[in-house]
Scaffold this motif. Structure first.
Motif: not given
Length: 803
Positions: A255-256, A261-262, A307-310, A498-499
């Motif tokens: 996920w990180l 990459k995104l 990422n925190i919101l989701l 990750t976030p």
């Protein structure tokens, strides 16, 4: 030309501009990056225009990627089934999870409430569907609505991919003349690639070059992957965290990696690339660096906030997906959690520049067995004692319950009996996997070198030579080869970790990342902007310590080179950093050799890389001739030590390592040249190997010094190290003859022997840097080897000029 790579902000255009006009839309990638949906700006495969339907393809990156994926995934039918089942799997996880949480009466199911009959029927435990749908909780309704939108987006992506798969199928059947899946399965990617190169002359797939090369195709397919490999190699991504009570921990989950990459390659508007093949012009200049650094920091923070919101939804999805995927497997085979896998960080660190997925997977699969055996060498005696006793008590209880259930099956109806038997069985299985085999004797030195033959890289910072038996070396290797349960925990916690990393860790490295893309991006005609490391130029990015000439003098660092080396290891976002041009751990040299062996028809585009390969081949041939002269002088010493050494030793010399590799048959079908080389190595006296060999098991240590003085042993070792890699000449033969001899096994053997040869050359150069260093290292395996220093410029093995 190469020297200008690091002037004026570092950006350089080779052979003119590409002229690839038009901005393609940013690609959208899924979590596992199995398929990428790119811009639709492609040539139309209209059957009404048969003569020009494959000419002048605008987005060759997408085209070559789809051609490669089509071959690797087995054709249209297999790809379509995979995509459709992904849709069904997503819908199943959402519907089944909702059913389990909201539509099951667990009070009745667990017989905590009275039922009408003596046995509970399934219909009594299931709530009426209409009632269940009308009384869903609010957060479940929200999760279902979000899942519906995700499923619709996935459906649109799958529909688009199916159209592209069908177009690719048309290309295979009409242009490449590969009609059915059975014929496709019998072809290697090298054969498909040769057909693509031949089609360039007929169809002009690329309008900006008359001829395509293998390197052009690899650069397009792996454009962004090469950037990622280079950033990990130069330690620019802040993946090493300092954790309390643990120390340094390398965290790099899927996920990180997807978020990185995104953010760097695919983020629209604010991303670094304006389309698939062009870096935005402002990132090629130095004048607006501070503005670009702040922009990249905002991008990382935006991704962190998203990422925190989701986080609740992503975290719930991760838990459900891991549960449905691994729960039954763990119940059936609990030892699975104790098995190992190559970590995500290891997959990137061990990857060569311009190495396709199937090539990397083949190497890691071959390295798995020796790597697992090496890690099994290290067992805790305390843990072994505990496991034996726990297995005794758990096994006794389990046997009693099994015997009672055989006598009377009503025992199974007693509350928690089945649960207890299941738990006890899992405990016994885990304990049995923890206890080492008493009939096995391991040699850590041999196993780590056998692993090195396939993974090709071990960091010099580990100082692993002579310390293969040390726990610190084992712990370092565990970063690349982690427990599967560690992988599952990392993936499960990735929505939380990750976030935090995107918000608080990555913004501190934005300056170095901007400098990296400015300094190491070049424009190749007909290809576009690529990472300069992917050009495999040993003059620009080679490390003098990995020179092909074993006797070449070590270059001294200039002031600017020393400053560049020190700057590259310390982040300074306020001022531009002069990043060292050389790749670490011989990445450029080994990548060049791997690509040359994998693609025998390819010739390096620059003279220095070709000279490096020629020099390497010449040195190996000379070493092979020197062995034949040396073996007659040392025949008597070999006979004297035959009684003391009943097996060959695989330590510092390449000869011993290769002899052990042959005796252990890690190469299934070596060519005749390799057999001749191994037989030449068999005559090498073992007295020239003064290190001590550790055996884990029945014997703790075997000493081969035989009373010789350290000075005499050191003299012999210097004589031996001057001819390192003496049997590796067979691995550096003309790759055309190797390709004609045999297939992938031959290439694997070829690269394995060449890897050992280069590592021995590198180690020999490190030993020769400091006077007296080798004298200390030779007799004592447990002493640390000389620490590697920087070396940025100067002569590269006598075959290249100053970078």
């Amino acid at each position: 030309m190469t020297s200008s790579l690091f002037h004026h902000g570092g950006y350089q255009s080779l052979d003119g501009d590409t002229g690839l006009g038009g901005a393609a839309g940013m690609p959208s990638i899924d979590f596992h990056e199995e398929e990428i949906a790119f811009s639709s700006e492609e040539t139309s495969l209209d059957p009404r225009d048969q003569s020009h339907r494959f000419e002048h393809i605008q987005n060759l990156d997408d085209f070559f990627t789809r051609v490669y994926r089509y071959h690797q995934r087995g054709g249209f039918v297999c790809m379509a089934l995979e995509e459709l089942f992904q849709l069904f799997q997503l819908a199943f996880v959402v519907i089944f999870s909702t059913f389990l949480m909201e539509c099951v009466n667990y009070t009745v199911l667990f017989r905590n409430a009275m039922t009408n009959g003596t046995k509970t029927r399934l219909s009594e435990a299931v709530i009426n569907p209409q009632y269940c749908a009308a009384h869903l909780s609010g957060w479940v309704v929200f999760a279902v609505i979000v899942s519906i939108f995700v499923w619709l987006a996935k459906f649109a992506k799958v529909s688009y991919n199916l159209i592209k798969y069908w177009e690719t199928r048309g290309f295979y059947t009409q242009a490449l003349k590969i009609c059915d899946s059975s014929e496709l399965a019998s072809l290697t990617w090298a054969e498909v690639q040769s057909k693509l190169l031949a089609m360039q002359k007929e169809y002009h797939l690329c309008v900006h070059k008359s001829d395509l090369t293998e390197l052009d195709i690899y650069n397009r397919i792996l454009r962004f992957e090469n950037y990622t490999v280079a950033m990990v190699n130069k330690d620019l991504l802040p993946l090493k965290l300092q954790l309390p009570f643990i120390g340094e921990y390398v965290y790099f989950s899927r996920w990180l990696k997807y978020n990185i990459k995104l953010a760097l390659f695919y983020f629209p508007y604010w991303g670094l690339f304006e389309n698939r093949w062009h870096l935005k012009p402002e990132y090629k200049r130095l004048d607006n660096r501070s503005e670009l650094v702040e922009r990249l920091r905002k991008i990382f923070r935006i991704f962190g906030l998203l990422n925190i919101l989701l986080l609740p939804l992503i975290f719930l999805w991760q838990i459900l997906l891991l549960f449905f995927k691994y729960a039954e497997l763990v119940k059936r085979e609990p030892s699975l959690l104790g098995s190992r896998r190559w970590s995500e960080y290891g997959r990137v660190y061990l990857r060569h520049f311009n190495e396709l997925d199937h090539e990397l997977e083949a190497r890691l699969v071959r390295a798995y067995e020796p790597a697992a055996r090496y890690m099994n060498c290290f067992t805790s005696r305390v843990l072994t004692v505990l496991a034996k006793n726990v297995m005794f008590f758990a096994g006794a209880l389990l046997v009693v319950l099994i015997v009672l259930s055989v006598i009377d099956e009503d025992v199974l109806h007693v509350e928690h009996v089945l649960t207890g038997m299941t738990v006890l069985g899992i405990v016994v299985t885990i304990c049995r996997a923890t206890i080492p085999d008493e009939n096995q004797v391991w040699c850590p030195e041999l196993l780590l070198k056998k692993t090195l033959c396939h993974i090709h890289y071990l960091p010099d910072s580990w100082q692993w030579r002579g310390r293969e038996h040390k726990t610190v070396t084992r712990n370092n290797f565990a970063v690349l080869f982690q427990y599967k349960v560690t992988f599952l925990l990392e993936e499960m916690l990735s929505p939380i970790v990750t976030p935090l990393m995107l918000l608080f860790v990555f913004p501190d490295r934005c300056g170095q990342l901007i400098d990296f893309f400015r300094n190491f991006t070049i424009d190749i005609q007909g290809v576009g902007d690529v990472c300069s490391f992917a050009q495999l130029d040993v003059r620009a990015h080679g490390n003098p310590e990995w020179s092909a000439d074993a006797d070449a003098p070590m270059p001294t660092m200039s002031g600017s080179a020393a400053a560049a080396t020190s700057t590259s290891s310390v982040p300074h976002d306020d001022q531009p950093a002069e990043l060292a041009p050389k790749a670490a751990d011989g990445k450029t040299e080994l990548s060049l050799l791997h690509f040359h062996l994998t693609n025998p028809g390819w010739q390096p585009h620059n003279r220095q890389s070709g000279l490096y390969l020629d020099s390497l081949r010449r040195q190996a041939m000379q070493a092979s001739c020197s062995v034949q002269q040396l073996q007659s002088q040392q025949q008597q010493q070999q006979q004297n030590l035959l009684l003391a050494a009943s097996f060959p030793k695989p330590e510092d010399s390449t000869t011993g390592a290769l002899l052990m590799l042959q005796s252990q048959q890690i190469f299934a079908a070596p060519p005749n040249s390799l057999e001749a080389a191994a037989s030449a190595g068999a005559a090498q006296p073992m007295s020239l190997q003064p290190q001590q060999q550790r055996l884990v098991g029945g014997v703790c240590r075997l000493d081969h010094h035989q009373g010789q003085s350290a000075q005499s042993l050191q003299h012999q070792q210097q004589q031996q190290q001057s001819m390192v890699g003496m049997t590796a000449s067979a691995a550096l033969l003309d790759p055309y003859s190797v390709a004609a001899n045999s297939g992938q096994q031959s290439l694997a053997a070829q690269m394995s022997v060449s890897t050992l040869y280069l590592h021995e050359l590198h180690h020999h150069r490190l030993l020769s840097r400091a006077p007296g260093a080798a004298l200390i290292l030779a007799p004592m395996a447990e002493d640390e080897p000389d620490r590697e220093g920087g070396g940025g410029g100067g002569q590269y093995g006598g075959s290249a000029s100053t970078a």
